[in-house]
Design an enzyme around this catalytic site. Structure first.
Site, short mmCIF file in Angstrom:
data_model
loop_
_atom_site.label_atom_id
_atom_site.label_comp_id
_atom_site.label_asym_id
_atom_site.label_seq_id
_atom_site.Cartn_x
_atom_site.Cartn_y
_atom_site.Cartn_z
N PRO A 21 34.73 37.75 43.30
CA PRO A 21 35.10 39.12 43.68
C PRO A 21 36.59 39.42 43.76
O PRO A 21 37.14 39.68 44.83
CB PRO A 21 34.41 39.30 45.03
CG PRO A 21 34.39 37.92 45.61
CD PRO A 21 34.19 37.00 44.44
N CYS A 22 37.24 39.45 42.61
CA CYS A 22 38.67 39.77 42.57
C CYS A 22 38.91 41.23 42.98
O CYS A 22 40.03 41.58 43.38
CB CYS A 22 39.24 39.48 41.20
SG CYS A 22 38.41 40.32 39.85
N HIS A 23 37.87 42.05 42.93
CA HIS A 23 38.03 43.45 43.35
C HIS A 23 38.32 43.57 44.84
O HIS A 23 38.76 44.61 45.30
CB HIS A 23 36.79 44.28 42.97
CG HIS A 23 35.53 43.81 43.62
ND1 HIS A 23 34.77 42.77 43.10
CD2 HIS A 23 34.91 44.22 44.74
CE1 HIS A 23 33.73 42.58 43.89
NE2 HIS A 23 33.78 43.44 44.89
#
Length: 182
Positions: free
Chosen positions: A150-152
């Site tokens: 989850p780089c978001h």
């Protein structure tokens, strides 16, 4: 979640590419055997072709195209449709190819819970490398498995949602789905 950490791709006779629709748009996936290597958003034929070219360069050959009915694609599509409520769902094995530093950033991202956000500087500090926020930003940007890694959930310290390989609107939609921007 099972993750295989590699510094470079392993030679294989079985690299396959498939596409699916997610709640946030079309996704291109790359599989090495049964491990998911890439999950990227492709908004047009040009971006899809660029991704396919990158995959061909990485493995030295053009990957085979998967049938849309492939069980791996169907399971992943069902998982993304229920994101972030995926407790008890089968998450595919991930094969993460990158440098030691990139992998340390991605490992930290995998520990974040839905709705939990951090800044680039937070990650650098947690890794014992304060002042390396830009390097963290590059590692986050290079994340090959969007959403599942989850780089978001990484935000700039100055506010706002920041950049995202899948686009700012998609990043905001993912964060909204997780209740991170409430």
């Amino acid at each position: 979640m099972n993750v295989i950490w590699l510094a470079k791709p392993v030679e294989s006779e079985r690299v396959e590419v498939g596409t699916l629709n997610s709640p946030w748009g079309e996704v291109l996936t790359v599989w090495h055997d049964d491990a998911l290597v890439r999950l990227v958003f492709v908004d047009d034929p040009e971006s899809r072709d660029e991704e396919l070219d990158a995959v061909s360069r990485l493995w030295g050959e053009k990957p085979a195209m998967m049938e849309p009915t492939d069980a791996r694609l169907e399971e992943l599509q069902a998982l993304l449709a229920e994101w972030p409520e995926v407790t008890g769902k089968r998450i595919p094995t991930l094969e993460m190819i990158g440098s030691d530093f990139q992998q340390s950033v991605w490992r930290l991202l995998l520990r974040l819970q839905p709705g939990q956000t951090v800044t680039y500087g937070d990650i650098a500090a947690r890794l014992g490398k304060s002042g390396a926020a830009q390097a963290v930003g590059r590692a986050v940007a290079y994340n090959p498995v969007s959403v599942l890694v989850p780089c978001h959930r990484v935000l700039p310290s100055g506010g706002g949602t920041g950049n995202y390989a899948g686009g700012a609107a998609r990043k905001k939609a993912l964060l909204d789905a997780e209740g991170a921007l409430a």
